[in-house]
Design a protein around this motif. Structure first.
Motif, PDB file in Angstrom:
ATOM      1  N   LEU A  51      28.924  43.292  24.012  1.00  0.00           N
ATOM      2  CA  LEU A  51      29.184  42.525  25.231  1.00  0.00           C
ATOM      3  C   LEU A  51      27.936  41.746  25.645  1.00  0.00           C
ATOM      4  CD1 LEU A  51      31.095  45.247  27.297  1.00  0.00           C
ATOM      5  CD2 LEU A  51      32.086  43.324  26.033  1.00  0.00           C
ATOM      6  N   PRO A  52      28.112  40.654  26.393  1.00  0.00           N
ATOM      7  CA  PRO A  52      26.951  39.878  26.852  1.00  0.00           C
ATOM      8  C   PRO A  52      26.305  40.462  28.101  1.00  0.00           C
ATOM      9  CG  PRO A  52      28.977  38.771  27.480  1.00  0.00           C
ATOM     10  CD  PRO A  52      29.383  39.979  26.673  1.00  0.00           C
ATOM     11  N   TYR A  53      26.717  41.633  28.519  1.00  0.00           N
ATOM     12  CA  TYR A  53      26.157  42.321  29.682  1.00  0.00           C
ATOM     13  C   TYR A  53      26.268  43.817  29.414  1.00  0.00           C
ATOM     14  CZ  TYR A  53      31.173  42.427  30.582  1.00  0.00           C
ATOM     15  OH  TYR A  53      32.520  42.586  30.438  1.00  0.00           O
ATOM     16  N   ASP A  54      25.577  44.618  30.209  1.00  0.00           N
ATOM     17  CA  ASP A  54      25.576  46.068  30.010  1.00  0.00           C
ATOM     18  C   ASP A  54      26.578  46.758  30.926  1.00  0.00           C
ATOM     19  OD1 ASP A  54      23.642  45.998  28.052  1.00  0.00           O
ATOM     20  OD2 ASP A  54      21.976  46.247  29.466  1.00  0.00           O
ATOM     21  N   LEU A  55      27.316  47.695  30.346  1.00  0.00           N
ATOM     22  CA  LEU A  55      28.157  48.582  31.142  1.00  0.00           C
ATOM     23  C   LEU A  55      27.327  49.763  31.613  1.00  0.00           C
ATOM     24  CD1 LEU A  55      31.363  48.757  28.890  1.00  0.00           C
ATOM     25  CD2 LEU A  55      30.964  47.269  30.856  1.00  0.00           C
TER      26      LEU A  55
ATOM     27  N   GLY B 167      40.113  48.561  17.771  1.00  0.00           N
ATOM     28  CA  GLY B 167      38.910  47.750  17.765  1.00  0.00           C
ATOM     29  C   GLY B 167      38.054  47.990  16.539  1.00  0.00           C
ATOM     30  N   ASN B 168      37.573  46.894  15.933  1.00  0.00           N
ATOM     31  CA  ASN B 168      36.704  46.893  14.754  1.00  0.00           C
ATOM     32  C   ASN B 168      37.420  47.227  13.453  1.00  0.00           C
ATOM     33  OD1 ASN B 168      33.901  46.296  15.796  1.00  0.00           O
ATOM     34  ND2 ASN B 168      34.454  48.031  17.120  1.00  0.00           N
ATOM     35  N   LEU B 169      38.697  47.597  13.499  1.00  0.00           N
ATOM     36  CA  LEU B 169      39.452  47.802  12.261  1.00  0.00           C
ATOM     37  C   LEU B 169      40.022  46.462  11.822  1.00  0.00           C
ATOM     38  CD1 LEU B 169      41.324  51.198  12.794  1.00  0.00           C
ATOM     39  CD2 LEU B 169      39.260  50.752  11.469  1.00  0.00           C
ATOM     40  N   VAL B 170      39.140  45.602  11.315  1.00  0.00           N
ATOM     41  CA  VAL B 170      39.512  44.257  10.870  1.00  0.00           C
ATOM     42  C   VAL B 170      38.948  44.036   9.477  1.00  0.00           C
ATOM     43  CG1 VAL B 170      39.595  43.349  13.218  1.00  0.00           C
ATOM     44  CG2 VAL B 170      37.459  43.216  11.933  1.00  0.00           C
ATOM     45  N   PHE B 171      39.580  43.129   8.736  1.00  0.00           N
ATOM     46  CA  PHE B 171      39.131  42.889   7.369  1.00  0.00           C
ATOM     47  C   PHE B 171      39.277  41.419   7.011  1.00  0.00           C
ATOM     48  CE2 PHE B 171      43.581  44.032   7.080  1.00  0.00           C
ATOM     49  CZ  PHE B 171      43.658  45.258   7.720  1.00  0.00           C
ATOM     50  N   GLY B 172      38.828  41.090   5.795  1.00  0.00           N
ATOM     51  CA  GLY B 172      38.795  39.684   5.399  1.00  0.00           C
ATOM     52  C   GLY B 172      37.759  38.943   6.216  1.00  0.00           C
ATOM     53  N   ASP B 173      38.103  37.749   6.629  1.00  0.00           N
ATOM     54  CA  ASP B 173      37.185  36.921   7.424  1.00  0.00           C
ATOM     55  C   ASP B 173      37.354  37.135   8.924  1.00  0.00           C
ATOM     56  OD1 ASP B 173      36.172  35.736   5.101  1.00  0.00           O
ATOM     57  OD2 ASP B 173      37.761  34.216   5.070  1.00  0.00           O
ATOM     58  N   SER B 174      38.221  38.045   9.306  1.00  0.00           N
ATOM     59  CA  SER B 174      38.494  38.269  10.728  1.00  0.00           C
ATOM     60  C   SER B 174      37.321  38.954  11.416  1.00  0.00           C
ATOM     61  CB  SER B 174      39.756  39.113  10.903  1.00  0.00           C
ATOM     62  OG  SER B 174      40.863  38.487  10.314  1.00  0.00           O
ATOM     63  N   GLN B 175      37.169  38.665  12.694  1.00  0.00           N
ATOM     64  CA  GLN B 175      36.115  39.278  13.508  1.00  0.00           C
ATOM     65  C   GLN B 175      36.746  39.821  14.785  1.00  0.00           C
ATOM     66  OE1 GLN B 175      33.073  36.563  14.838  1.00  0.00           O
ATOM     67  NE2 GLN B 175      31.777  38.173  15.684  1.00  0.00           N
ATOM     68  N   PHE B 176      36.389  41.040  15.134  1.00  0.00           N
ATOM     69  CA  PHE B 176      36.886  41.614  16.379  1.00  0.00           C
ATOM     70  C   PHE B 176      36.006  41.170  17.539  1.00  0.00           C
ATOM     71  CE2 PHE B 176      36.476  45.238  19.436  1.00  0.00           C
ATOM     72  CZ  PHE B 176      37.670  44.989  20.105  1.00  0.00           C
ATOM     73  N   ILE B 177      36.608  40.506  18.505  1.00  0.00           N
ATOM     74  CA  ILE B 177      35.914  40.077  19.724  1.00  0.00           C
ATOM     75  C   ILE B 177      36.493  40.873  20.890  1.00  0.00           C
ATOM     76  CG2 ILE B 177      35.307  38.146  21.226  1.00  0.00           C
ATOM     77  CD1 ILE B 177      34.318  37.734  18.396  1.00  0.00           C
ATOM     78  N   PRO B 178      35.721  41.754  21.516  1.00  0.00           N
ATOM     79  CA  PRO B 178      36.254  42.506  22.665  1.00  0.00           C
ATOM     80  C   PRO B 178      36.640  41.564  23.806  1.00  0.00           C
ATOM     81  CG  PRO B 178      34.152  43.417  21.913  1.00  0.00           C
ATOM     82  CD  PRO B 178      34.321  42.101  21.227  1.00  0.00           C
ATOM     83  N   MET B 179      37.744  41.873  24.473  1.00  0.00           N
ATOM     84  CA  MET B 179      38.175  41.057  25.605  1.00  0.00           C
ATOM     85  C   MET B 179      37.139  41.094  26.721  1.00  0.00           C
ATOM     86  SD  MET B 179      40.753  39.093  26.211  1.00  0.00           S
ATOM     87  CE  MET B 179      40.809  37.925  27.570  1.00  0.00           C
ATOM     88  N   GLY B 180      36.341  42.156  26.774  1.00  0.00           N
ATOM     89  CA  GLY B 180      35.301  42.266  27.790  1.00  0.00           C
ATOM     90  C   GLY B 180      34.277  41.158  27.730  1.00  0.00           C
ATOM     91  N   VAL B 181      34.157  40.472  26.590  1.00  0.00           N
ATOM     92  CA  VAL B 181      33.265  39.317  26.470  1.00  0.00           C
ATOM     93  C   VAL B 181      33.610  38.264  27.521  1.00  0.00           C
ATOM     94  CG1 VAL B 181      32.706  37.354  24.954  1.00  0.00           C
ATOM     95  CG2 VAL B 181      32.738  39.692  24.033  1.00  0.00           C
TER      96      VAL B 181
ATOM     97  N   VAL C 194      39.017  54.332  29.466  1.00  0.00           N
ATOM     98  CA  VAL C 194      39.213  53.046  30.131  1.00  0.00           C
ATOM     99  C   VAL C 194      37.825  52.545  30.496  1.00  0.00           C
ATOM    100  CG1 VAL C 194      40.188  51.838  32.110  1.00  0.00           C
ATOM    101  CG2 VAL C 194      41.447  53.748  31.080  1.00  0.00           C
ATOM    102  N   ALA C 195      37.512  51.329  30.075  1.00  0.00           N
ATOM    103  CA  ALA C 195      36.211  50.727  30.392  1.00  0.00           C
ATOM    104  C   ALA C 195      36.433  49.502  31.273  1.00  0.00           C
ATOM    105  CB  ALA C 195      35.475  50.339  29.112  1.00  0.00           C
ATOM    106  N   ALA C 196      35.784  49.481  32.418  1.00  0.00           N
ATOM    107  CA  ALA C 196      35.881  48.338  33.335  1.00  0.00           C
ATOM    108  C   ALA C 196      34.863  47.285  32.913  1.00  0.00           C
ATOM    109  CB  ALA C 196      35.633  48.790  34.765  1.00  0.00           C
ATOM    110  N   CYS C 197      35.360  46.188  32.342  1.00  0.00           N
ATOM    111  CA  CYS C 197      34.505  45.093  31.889  1.00  0.00           C
ATOM    112  C   CYS C 197      34.613  43.974  32.920  1.00  0.00           C
ATOM    113  CB  CYS C 197      34.950  44.629  30.504  1.00  0.00           C
ATOM    114  SG  CYS C 197      34.938  45.940  29.259  1.00  0.00           S
TER     115      CYS C 197
END
Length: 450
Positions: A127-131, A249-263, A290-293
């Motif tokens: 994330l671009p900020y700290d929880l 989350g993070n279970l991705v393959f090939g050229d895919s990238q997981f981007i958290p919605m919290g971004v 549950v994480a409050a982003c």
């Protein structure tokens, strides 16, 4: 014989009197809870909106005389296969936590402080900020996380926006809380992207939140940064919360990238749901969160976080020793473990996509990029005597001992969900059995093979 019949009749009348009351002073009043099961939200939610219940019903169709093993291609739990065993570091962390003798107690309702702190640090890396630990609420798996979030948002007259197809637990929880459900479409031809126009058209002033599942269950899609930005901007314009189901989350393959919605939490507030279950392959450990982003603290100002805390104070908790092990699980699990699991899933997803092309009665519109699933459309016009997706799955189970998840429970009739989170030999066997089933049931006037 006559005596027995008379006694049975008397017993039946007595039982009926016990429910309805017979007018005597000694009779019980009419029981207010005696209602037909179909009138109960719980019965409907547990029966028609549960993958588990539907899977058990389909499994009951299996012919016990079939000597072949039953192949579970309906749900995402590969933990029974040795190749998918969890990380040794995770097992050691749990064992060490137990051996301390200090974690046999009740935990705090929102979770152990050290566990919340460690998870906040772990999630903040992407994330671009700290929880902070105050942003983290530990739950008994992702299932309880869904229960918590839906329960605190449910107010009389409000509604929530769910994806179609989607994960049915959200609809079940909404039904139990008298929360109206409205559905927006995912577009198969566009990689199961959210139809933003559909989303906007069904929202109104009583809409409280939308659900996004990424990586997607049941479709196997992974959303791009550009698409997630559009989702966040739509949520901001509508004034609604984004509930991001990121269990895969993070279970991705090939050229895919997981981007958290919290971004995108600075655009619209996000509640992210996650768990150890899928990435660590330990669904039985029952630890979720549950994480409050929400860097602008909107959820704090609107008392949503207070409501979550209050709910968890009167609810169950994840096992204390699993919470106690969490810091070491997060810290010590080596990257090699995650690469191995992703490598296995990428291999089996390739097998699944390739072999489906040779089964003419099903069509896969989009190659899986993540999670453990793929959605395929049934070409029922090619099949004889198959009425719908439920019928297809039940007859397949009976004739081939293969269990699939019917799309109707996911909101898409005449589709099915197939998991590729299984060892490759079993997957190949299962897909070959599906092909044989389709060949056996193809319409006689079809010239081409299935």
């Amino acid at each position: 014989m006559a005596t027995t019949h008379h006694q049975n009749g008397a017993a039946a009348r007595a039982a009926e009197d016990g429910i309805k009351g017979n007018g005597n002073g000694n009779a019980a009043a009419e029981w207010r809870f005696a209602r037909p099961a179909k009138e109960r939200a719980l019965a409907a939610a547990g029966d028609k909106m549960s993958i588990r219940a539907v899977r058990f019903k389909i499994s009951a169709s299996v012919d016990a005389r079939d000597p072949r093993p039953v192949l579970p291609l309906a749900h995402g739990d590969p933990s029974v296969f040795p190749a998918f065993r969890t990380a040794a570091e995770a097992e050691e962390a749990v064992a060490a936590a137990l051996r301390t003798g200090k974690l046999n107690c009740y935990p705090a309702g929102v979770g152990l402080p050290d566990a919340r702190r460690a998870l906040a640090k772990h999630l903040s890396r992407d994330l671009p900020y700290d929880l902070s630990s105050d942003d983290i609420f530990l739950t008994a798996g992702g299932t309880q996380a869904i229960e918590v979030v839906i329960s605190v948002l449910a107010q009389p007259g409000t509604n929530i926006l769910l994806p179609r197809p989607g994960y049915p637990n959200y609809e079940a929880r909404a039904a139990l809380n008298n929360l109206e459900v409205r559905r927006f479409d995912l577009i198969p031809e566009r990689g199961w992207e959210i139809d933003i126009d559909s989303l906007k058209s069904i929202a109104d002033k009583n809409t409280t939140a939308m659900i996004i599942i990424n990586p997607n269950n049941p479709c196997g899609s992974v959303y791009t940064r550009e698409h997630l930005t559009k989702v966040a901007e739509a949520a901001r314009k509508l004034g609604i919360l984004v509930i991001a189901d990121e269990v895969y989350g993070n279970l991705v393959f090939g050229d895919s990238q997981f981007i958290p919605m919290g971004v995108f939490g600075h655009i619209a507030p996000v509640l992210s749901i996650g768990s150890l279950s899928k990435r660590w392959i330990v669904p039985g450990w029952r630890l979720g969160w549950v994480a409050a982003c929400d860097p602008k603290k909107i959820l704090q100002q609107t008392k949503i976080l207070t409501s979550i805390t209050n709910f968890l104070n009167v609810s169950t908790d994840p096992a204390t020793f699993i919470q106690g092990a969490l810091p070491k699980i997060l810290e010590n699990t080596k990257e090699d473990f995650f690469k191995r699991i992703i490598g296995l899933l990428e291999e089996t997803s390739e097998i699944c996509y390739r072999e489906i092309k040779d089964i003419k009665c099903i069509t896969c519109p989009h190659k899986p990029e993540g999670s453990m699933f793929v959605m395929v459309k049934l070409n029922l016009y090619l099949l004889e005597g198959i009425h719908d997706d439920i019928d297809f799955c039940c007859k397949l189970a009976k004739e081939e001992s293969v269990i699939l998840c019917p799309g109707s429970v996911l909101g898409m009739e005449n589709w099915v969900r197939i998991t590729f989170a299984i060892d490759s030999s079993s997957l190949l066997d299962g897909l070959e059995r599906i092909k044989s089933f389709c060949q056996r049931h193809k319409k006689k006037n079809m010239l081409n093979g299935i």
